[in-house]
Write a protein that holds these residues in place. Structure first.
Motif, PDB file in Angstrom:
ATOM      1  N   LEU A 101      37.412  32.888  43.928  1.00 46.11           N
ATOM      2  CA  LEU A 101      37.902  31.561  43.538  1.00 46.11           C
ATOM      3  C   LEU A 101      37.160  30.457  44.278  1.00 46.11           C
ATOM      4  CD1 LEU A 101      41.795  31.856  43.256  1.00 46.11           C
ATOM      5  CD2 LEU A 101      40.245  31.027  41.492  1.00 46.11           C
TER       6      LEU A 101
ATOM      7  N   SER B 123      41.131  31.165  36.706  1.00 42.58           N
ATOM      8  CA  SER B 123      42.439  31.249  37.382  1.00 42.58           C
ATOM      9  C   SER B 123      43.397  32.182  36.660  1.00 42.58           C
ATOM     10  CB  SER B 123      43.056  29.853  37.499  1.00 42.58           C
ATOM     11  OG  SER B 123      43.294  29.316  36.212  1.00 42.58           O
ATOM     12  N   HIS B 124      43.106  32.506  35.392  1.00 42.19           N
ATOM     13  CA  HIS B 124      43.992  33.388  34.637  1.00 42.19           C
ATOM     14  C   HIS B 124      43.331  34.716  34.283  1.00 42.19           C
ATOM     15  CE1 HIS B 124      46.988  30.263  34.403  1.00 42.19           C
ATOM     16  NE2 HIS B 124      47.787  31.099  33.753  1.00 42.19           N
TER      17      HIS B 124
ATOM     18  N   THR C 241      44.865  36.463  40.896  1.00 38.09           N
ATOM     19  CA  THR C 241      44.047  35.242  40.890  1.00 38.09           C
ATOM     20  C   THR C 241      44.886  34.037  40.473  1.00 38.09           C
ATOM     21  OG1 THR C 241      42.114  36.573  40.300  1.00 38.09           O
ATOM     22  CG2 THR C 241      41.924  34.197  40.017  1.00 38.09           C
ATOM     23  N   CYS C 242      45.766  34.252  39.498  1.00 34.41           N
ATOM     24  CA  CYS C 242      46.647  33.177  39.046  1.00 34.41           C
ATOM     25  C   CYS C 242      47.551  32.711  40.185  1.00 34.41           C
ATOM     26  CB  CYS C 242      47.471  33.658  37.860  1.00 34.41           C
ATOM     27  SG  CYS C 242      48.667  32.449  37.260  1.00 34.41           S
TER      28      CYS C 242
ATOM     29  N   SER D  76      45.846  30.646  42.697  1.00 35.38           N
ATOM     30  CA  SER D  76      45.396  29.343  42.189  1.00 35.38           C
ATOM     31  C   SER D  76      46.498  28.286  42.200  1.00 35.38           C
ATOM     32  CB  SER D  76      44.891  29.495  40.747  1.00 35.38           C
ATOM     33  OG  SER D  76      43.893  30.484  40.671  1.00 35.38           O
TER      34      SER D  76
END
Length: 477
Positions: free
Chosen positions: A242, A249-250, A255-256, A259
């Protein structure tokens, strides 16, 4: 200070203590026995779950004590409640009165900051973070990826063989889907290690929390620590991706969650991410695999319902060109199949029940549930209530033609209200895609005539449901 005023000030706290004592003694504690220290009724419940006599165990308890009774489970004093009013109490009480409260064993294995343990603003913040990835608008783009996982699974484990055992294979499938879509862990050594840790971890979720070497609880704790270390490594890697701005981000759940930050959204702590990834592993793995497994069993036992599902799925298959992946639009056409899934969840809810904790004294059913006690509620008691569902033992998907006719807080396989499972839509997609390929590519016969099951603590059909499979001729396009 005036001596008389001083005397009055000293009397005030004494007065409140006396009032509290009088109020508590004037209220009835629920009937029942707490049993032996620490053990309580844990062993008898676990034995009943394993022997497929849970309903009888509960019925005998209700017959002896009535609709509310006290007991001791997994090291905690608890009150057992059931029924529509009980479900409503559990799912609508605010976090200041009744809180999430899993058994000490589950809490230690999953982590203190998982969604099942949080309340109030913390619960809302973490739940909203999970929903930001699991909501239908986001999941639409993952239908094709899930389709690919299901096809790959069938090619590896179902094709070119004559007999399979359904439950372990469905667990393999759902875990691979979780690893791929939610965690971004590709096939290989790390995924295999995570699977091994997870399986050991699950064995102690509902166990007596005695942390001694060689106990199931101790082994589960060690497996949980290993799994959490793997998740922490993943978090570090995805944070680096990231920061280099090379990741969407999705692209996956971790990762989501990393974020989420900004003016309106507070960032999740590392513990919150780790513990909720652990929770998603448990919630997303076993429930879907059990649902699909019991659908396979029920479809074979009912040719009429099977014909309806096959017709619906083959119509969709015929509308696709060779090799074309399923889409969100295809899933919206699987209405009858989903009714069959809902009826399966009614008769065989994968999750037996759950626990909450009274943060204050709670008056319920004419009794006092004291502050600090756990509340133990059971799903199947309303699902099989003849006053709610006519002929409850009969398998009838038509019950779900109009879900609005089902009284609120009576059908709760995914919870209800603010406590409804955030992974509901994910489970629906996973189930529909898997069933589509199973019924369009194979026919099967049950190899085991004994259709009993046990709970350890989740549903396990006898022998894992072995079936003989025959491939279908794929439609030409």
């Amino acid at each position: 200070m005036n001596p008389f005023l001083t005397f009055l000030l000293l009397l005030i706290p004494i007065f409140f203590i006396l009032v509290t004592i009088k109020r508590r003694t004037s209220q009835k504690f629920p009937p029942g026995s707490l049993g032996l220290p620490i053990i309580g009724q844990s062993l008898s419940l676990l034995w009943a779950m394993k022997a497929n006599t849970t309903e009888k165990w509960l019925e005998e308890r209700v017959k002896k004590y009535g609709p509310i009774s006290k007991l001791s489970l997994f090291g905690n004093t608890a009150v057992f409640i059931y029924g529509q009013a009980a479900n409503k109490l559990v799912f609508t009480s605010d976090g200041r009165t009744i809180a999430n409260g899993q058994p000490a064993s589950s809490r230690a294995i999953l982590g203190e900051r998982n969604l099942f343990q949080l309340n109030g603003e913390d619960h809302k913040r973490v739940r909203d973070s999970l929903v930001s990835f699991l909501k239908p608008e986001c999941l639409k783009q993952y239908v094709g990826k899930m389709d690919g996982e299901v096809r790959r699974h069938l090619e590896m484990h179902w094709e070119d063989t004559q007999k399979v055992t359904v439950l372990p294979l469905m667990k393999t499938l759902t875990f691979n889907i979780i690893c791929s879509l939610l965690f971004g862990v590709e096939r290989g050594g790390r995924r295999d290690e995570l699977v091994n840790c997870f399986q050991k971890m699950m064995e102690g979720m509902w166990s007596i929390p005695i942390n001694l070497p060689f106990t199931r609880y101790n082994q589960s704790l060690r497996a949980s620590a290993q799994a959490q270390n793997i998740v922490k490594e993943l978090i570090h890697e995805k944070r680096v991706e990231l920061e280099k701005k090379g990741a969407s981000s999705h692209q996956d759940l971790i990762t989501c969650l990393l974020s989420i930050h900004g003016k309106d959204k507070a960032a999740l702590t590392e513990d919150e991410i780790v513990h909720n990834v652990m929770l998603v592993m448990v919630a997303g793995h076993d429930t879907s695999s059990i649902l699909i497994t019991f659908m396979v069993r029920l479809l074979e036992n009912d040719p009429t319902i099977l014909a309806g599902v096959v017709q619906e799925q083959e119509d969709i298959a015929k509308s696709k060109s060779s090799g074309e992946l399923l889409t969100w639009e295809d899933l919206t056409k699987m209405k009858y199949t989903w009714k069959v899934a809902l009826e399966t969840l009614r008769v065989f809810p994968p999750v037996f029940g759950g626990f909450r904790k009274a943060l204050k004294d709670v008056e319920y059913g004419g009794y006092l549930i004291p502050q600090g006690w756990n509340i133990f509620w059971v799903t199947s008691m309303t699902h099989m209530d003849a006053n709610i569902f006519q002929e409850p033992s009969k398998f009838n998907p038509a019950r779900f033609e109009n879900q609005a006719t089902i009284p609120p807080y009576c059908f709760v396989p995914f919870g209800a209200g603010a406590r409804i499972c955030p992974g509901y839509e994910f489970a629906r997609i996973e189930t529909l895609v898997a069933i589509h390929y199973l019924v369009t590519r194979f026919t099967w016969k049950l190899c085991c005539t004994d259709d009993t099951f046990s709970r350890v603590p989740l549903l396990v059909p006898n022998q894992g449901l072995p079936i003989q499979i025959m491939p279908k001729k794929l439609p030409s396009h």
